[in-house]
Design an enzyme around this catalytic site. Sequence first.
Site, PDB file in Angstrom:
ATOM      1  CE1 TYR A 195       0.262   7.781  -6.873  1.00 37.84           C
ATOM      2  CE2 TYR A 195      -1.568   8.881  -7.937  1.00 37.84           C
ATOM      3  CZ  TYR A 195      -1.090   8.047  -6.950  1.00 37.84           C
ATOM      4  OH  TYR A 195      -1.956   7.468  -6.041  1.00 37.84           O
ATOM      5  CE  LYS A 215      -0.405   4.307  -6.790  1.00 33.82           C
ATOM      6  NZ  LYS A 215      -0.153   3.385  -5.664  1.00 33.82           N
ATOM      7  CG  ASN A 229      -1.600   1.293   1.454  1.00 31.92           C
ATOM      8  OD1 ASN A 229      -2.523   1.671   0.727  1.00 31.92           O
ATOM      9  ND2 ASN A 229      -1.121   2.045   2.439  1.00 31.92           N
TER      10      ASN A 229
HETATM   11  P1  NAD Z   1      -0.624   8.578   3.063  1.00 32.93           P
HETATM   12  O1  NAD Z   1       0.372   9.549   2.579  1.00 32.93           O
HETATM   13  O2  NAD Z   1      -1.618   8.989   4.086  1.00 32.93           O
HETATM   14  O3  NAD Z   1       0.093   7.251   3.545  1.00 32.93           O
HETATM   15  C1  NAD Z   1       1.142   6.694   2.800  1.00 32.93           C
HETATM   16  C2  NAD Z   1       1.770   5.578   3.562  1.00 32.93           C
HETATM   17  O4  NAD Z   1       2.920   5.168   2.827  1.00 32.93           O
HETATM   18  C3  NAD Z   1       2.245   6.003   4.947  1.00 32.93           C
HETATM   19  O5  NAD Z   1       2.013   4.963   5.866  1.00 32.93           O
HETATM   20  C4  NAD Z   1       3.745   6.202   4.758  1.00 32.93           C
HETATM   21  O6  NAD Z   1       4.493   5.881   5.901  1.00 32.93           O
HETATM   22  C5  NAD Z   1       4.054   5.221   3.640  1.00 32.93           C
HETATM   23  N1  NAD Z   1       5.219   5.668   2.885  1.00 32.93           N
HETATM   24  C6  NAD Z   1       5.357   6.805   2.165  1.00 32.93           C
HETATM   25  N2  NAD Z   1       6.608   6.877   1.672  1.00 32.93           N
HETATM   26  C7  NAD Z   1       7.248   5.759   2.105  1.00 32.93           C
HETATM   27  C8  NAD Z   1       8.556   5.243   1.935  1.00 32.93           C
HETATM   28  N3  NAD Z   1       9.479   5.877   1.226  1.00 32.93           N
HETATM   29  N4  NAD Z   1       8.863   4.064   2.521  1.00 32.93           N
HETATM   30  C9  NAD Z   1       7.945   3.392   3.244  1.00 32.93           C
HETATM   31  N5  NAD Z   1       6.695   3.823   3.431  1.00 32.93           N
HETATM   32  C10 NAD Z   1       6.358   4.988   2.866  1.00 32.93           C
HETATM   33  O7  NAD Z   1      -1.321   8.079   1.748  1.00 32.93           O
HETATM   34  P2  NAD Z   1      -2.678   7.349   1.406  1.00 32.93           P
HETATM   35  O8  NAD Z   1      -3.531   8.350   0.746  1.00 32.93           O
HETATM   36  O9  NAD Z   1      -3.218   6.555   2.522  1.00 32.93           O
HETATM   37  O10 NAD Z   1      -2.115   6.402   0.248  1.00 32.93           O
HETATM   38  C11 NAD Z   1      -1.929   5.024   0.375  1.00 32.93           C
HETATM   39  C12 NAD Z   1      -1.938   4.435  -1.021  1.00 32.93           C
HETATM   40  O11 NAD Z   1      -3.167   4.771  -1.658  1.00 32.93           O
HETATM   41  C13 NAD Z   1      -0.829   4.947  -1.941  1.00 32.93           C
HETATM   42  O12 NAD Z   1      -0.325   3.874  -2.702  1.00 32.93           O
HETATM   43  C14 NAD Z   1      -1.561   5.941  -2.835  1.00 32.93           C
HETATM   44  O13 NAD Z   1      -0.936   6.065  -4.087  1.00 32.93           O
HETATM   45  C15 NAD Z   1      -2.920   5.291  -2.942  1.00 32.93           C
HETATM   46  N6  NAD Z   1      -4.023   6.193  -3.308  1.00 32.93           N
HETATM   47  C16 NAD Z   1      -4.418   7.191  -2.476  1.00 32.93           C
HETATM   48  C17 NAD Z   1      -5.472   8.004  -2.868  1.00 32.93           C
HETATM   49  C18 NAD Z   1      -5.971   9.130  -1.973  1.00 32.93           C
HETATM   50  O14 NAD Z   1      -6.766   9.955  -2.436  1.00 32.93           O
HETATM   51  N7  NAD Z   1      -5.578   9.206  -0.722  1.00 32.93           N
HETATM   52  C19 NAD Z   1      -6.104   7.806  -4.100  1.00 32.93           C
HETATM   53  C20 NAD Z   1      -5.673   6.778  -4.909  1.00 32.93           C
HETATM   54  C21 NAD Z   1      -4.624   5.958  -4.503  1.00 32.93           C
END
Ligand code: NAD
Length: 248
Positions: free
Chosen positions: A156, A160, A91
Site C-alpha cells: 500500500y 502511494k 480515486n
Molecule cells: P472506499 O473503500 O470507501 O472506496 C473505494 C472506492 O474504490 C469505491 O468506490 C470502490 O468501488 C472503488 N474500488 C475499489 N476496488 C476497485 C476496483 N477493483 N475497481 C474499481 N473500483 C474499485 O475507500 P476510501 O476510503 O473512500 O478510499 C478512496 C481513496 O482514498 C483510496 O485511493 C484510498 O487509498 C485513499 N485513502 C483513504 C484513506 C481513508 O482513511 N479512508 C486514507 C488515505 C487514503
Amino acid sequence: MLLEGKVAVVTGGTRGIGFEIVRKYLANGAKVVLFGSRQETVDKALEKLSAENPAWEFDGMCPKLTDAAEVEKAVLAVKEKFGRIDILVNNAGISQSTPLYNYTAEEFDKCIDLNVKALFYTILPAAKIMKEQGGGCILNTSSMVSISGQPAGVGYPTSKFAVNGMTISLARELAKDNIRVNAVAPGVTRTDMVAALPADVVARISAQIPLGRPGEPEEVANAFLYLASDMASYVTGEILSVDGASRA
Ligand code: NAD
C-alpha cells in the site's frame, strides 16, 4: 459554482471519499461520470444523487480499471457523451495491512495493479483528450503513508509513493499542454470502514492525530474541489496533505 460547465470523471466514485468528491463537483456546477467496480453499486450511487438533486447531470460506468483497453473505451465514451473531459480524479484504491512474512506476490500485484497501473490507464486517454481541447486537470488520491510509510502491508505505501512520483513527473511533462496534475494525501478519514470501528478503537486512532479526530470525507473532497478549480490555476505537481498533521 467553482466548476461551472466542466466535465469530470471520478474513479471509485460510488462511496467514501470518491462519492463526496462527486457530490461536491456536482454542487459546484460540473457534470460528473463516476466509475465504480460493480454495476449494482454504481446504480445505487446514481439513485442517491438523483434523490439529492434531480437537476444534477451525471452518469456512471464500471469498466475494469486494471484493463487498459476497457478503461480507454470508457474514457472515450465519456468524451462522446459529454463532449469533453476537464477533470480526471483517480480515486479508486485498495489498502493492505498484511505483514511481510504473510504477504503473497498475488496480493502485492493486486495493490499495484489498481493503485498504480490503473492510474496510468485512465490518464493516457484522458490526457490526449485534454491536450486536444487545450487543457485539463488530473487529480490522484494518495495517502499520508506516501510520506510516512506504514509498519505493515508494504504494497500500500509502495503504491502511494508511486502515485506521488507519477503526479510530480506528469505535472512537469504535461504543463506545456496546460494540464495540471496534483494529488491529495488524506490521513485517516471517516469512511464506512472507519465509521464501523468500535468507539474505543476510534478513540485510540484519534489520540495519535494532532487534530484529535479522523478527517471527514467532505474535508478531503474540499481539497479536490480547490485543486480542480481555477483557484488553483498555478498549482501543479503538488501533494496536498489533508491529515490533521498525522504525517509529521
Ligand atoms: P472506499 O473503500 O470507501 O472506496 C473505494 C472506492 O474504490 C469505491 O468506490 C470502490 O468501488 C472503488 N474500488 C475499489 N476496488 C476497485 C476496483 N477493483 N475497481 C474499481 N473500483 C474499485 O475507500 P476510501 O476510503 O473512500 O478510499 C478512496 C481513496 O482514498 C483510496 O485511493 C484510498 O487509498 C485513499 N485513502 C483513504 C484513506 C481513508 O482513511 N479512508 C486514507 C488515505 C487514503
